[in-house]
Write an enzyme that holds these catalytic residues in place. Structure first.
Site, PDB file in Angstrom:
ATOM      1  N   SER A 155       0.763  -1.369  -0.052  1.00  0.00           N
ATOM      2  CA  SER A 155       0.000  -0.065   0.002  1.00  0.00           C
ATOM      3  C   SER A 155       0.831   1.199  -0.176  1.00  0.00           C
ATOM      4  O   SER A 155       1.596   1.471  -0.918  1.00  0.00           O
ATOM      5  CB  SER A 155      -0.930  -0.017   0.926  1.00  0.00           C
ATOM      6  N   ASP A 180      -0.907  -4.765  -3.636  1.00  0.00           N
ATOM      7  CA  ASP A 180      -1.984  -4.001  -3.479  1.00  0.00           C
ATOM      8  C   ASP A 180      -2.298  -2.684  -3.394  1.00  0.00           C
ATOM      9  O   ASP A 180      -2.996  -2.134  -2.816  1.00  0.00           O
ATOM     10  CB  ASP A 180      -2.925  -4.695  -2.265  1.00  0.00           C
ATOM     11  N   HIS A 307      -7.014  -6.477   1.958  1.00  0.00           N
ATOM     12  CA  HIS A 307      -5.926  -5.612   1.448  1.00  0.00           C
ATOM     13  C   HIS A 307      -4.582  -6.247   1.848  1.00  0.00           C
ATOM     14  O   HIS A 307      -3.524  -5.832   1.079  1.00  0.00           O
ATOM     15  CB  HIS A 307      -6.175  -4.414   1.927  1.00  0.00           C
TER      16      HIS A 307
END
Length: 346
Positions: A155, A180, A307
């Site tokens: 991220s 992700d 996530h």
């Protein structure tokens, strides 16, 4: 249309909307701590980092007041240098590190404003500052002759990894793994970020309750990983007599756009082997779709995960990293070409 349930901006504490599970942990609803069955306490009890990493180091950056906390595991193979997402910590990679450390040296740092790292300005989460921090830590740890390095970022940390790689200042960088995060989805999600942060549970009567919330109403799906990673994302609030988040992400809004703007083109232009791990196929923006069709990077869609892929399915994540190293023949000092190795050995 309902937005992706696990958007690219889902950092610590985000996830599916907090429902009945999390409402009990809001500041106004925290009752006196009830009697808790010992089984429940044990199920969500914190786990120590030492069961996963071999060493915890404090890396002081020369000429500054900045000291970064770094976890290391393993003694052979290339360095897998891990960067966590916003609001997480280096222990986000703990369970995966245990899976990888027999074949690679795993390093996971607490970024500025996170975990146990301390800096002159913990709220400066600008992409340039975060990038400079990582480069400074790598140089302080390894000097001018680092071992082969694979950068791994989740991220926000994925954006930092891309920026570090694109600077071309790290010698012996041989791989880039982004977890992700995609520019298009991230930029579109920025307008929702403050609401997402404000809707998450804010205060916890105990660390065990924070761990419990993280897997019931929060961002994680793996209890073991939550037990080792969540405690490092918290701090004790003396005035409220409860635990809250160590990193006040809501105060860093001015930096969010900089994390993701131009990320796809930067990722595609990085001069190393690249892999993008995604929790869903709807995340590719136009630039990445074209780049993927042209074979500029490998893409893997990881099923049945949220996530935080490295936390939810650490064994599968570790397998992808080790396969990436093997497929690209990355040894402890760089790419290994069997014929040349044999020749040099004589």
């Amino acid at each position: 249309m309902e937005p992706a349930p696990l958007s690219s901006l889902q950092e610590e504490g985000e996830g599916e909307p907090a429902g009945e599970d999390s409402s009990a942990f809001s500041a106004a609803a925290v009752p006196p701590r009830p009697a808790t069955h010992s089984h429940s306490l044990h199920k969500y009890a914190p786990l120590d980092w030492s069961a996963y990493f071999d060493e915890e180091r404090r890396v002081a950056i020369p000429g500054t007041d900045d000291v970064f906390n770094v976890y290391t595991a393993g003694s052979e193979g290339p360095v897998v240098f891990c960067l966590h997402g916003g609001g997480y910590s280096g222990l986000s990679f703990a369970v995966a590190a245990r899976q990888m450390k027999d074949k690679a040296r795993v390093v996971a740092m607490d970024l500025r404003g996170h975990g146990k790292s301390t800096t002159s300005d913990d709220l400066d989460l600008s992409i340039d500052t975060l990038t400079n921090d990582v480069i400074a830590v790598i140089r302080t740890m390894y000097g001018d002759l680092p071992p082969a390095i694979i950068l791994v970022g989740h991220s926000m940390g994925g954006s930092v990894a891309v920026h570090v790689a694109s600077r071309r200042e790290i010698r012996n960088l041989h791989g880039l793994v982004v977890i992700d995060v995609v520019e298009g989805t991230a930029m579109a999600s920025l307008v929702h970020m403050q609401k997402i942060l404000s809707n998450r549970a804010q205060h916890f009567p105990s660390i065990e309750k924070a761990i419990e919330w993280s897997v019931k109403g929060g961002p994680l799906r793996n209890i073991e990983s939550a037990r080792v990673s969540i405690p490092s994302t918290l701090k004790y609030d003396e005035s409220r007599e409860c635990y809250t988040y160590r990193t006040p992400l809501e105060q860093t809004e001015k930096y969010w756009k900089g994390w993701y703007e131009g990320l796809s083109d930067k990722f595609l232009s990085c001069p190393v082997q690249k892999i993008l791990l995604l929790a869903g196929t709807d995340r590719l923006d136009r630039a990445l779709t074209i780049g993927q069709m042209q074979g500029k990077f490998q893409m893997v869609v990881v099923r049945h995960t949220g996530h935080a892929i490295q936390e939810d399915v650490p064994e599968e994540f570790a397998s992808h990293i080790l396969n990436f190293i093997s497929r690209n023949k990355i040894g402890p000092n760089g790419v290994e070409i069997p014929g040349l190795i044999k020749k040099w050995g004589h």
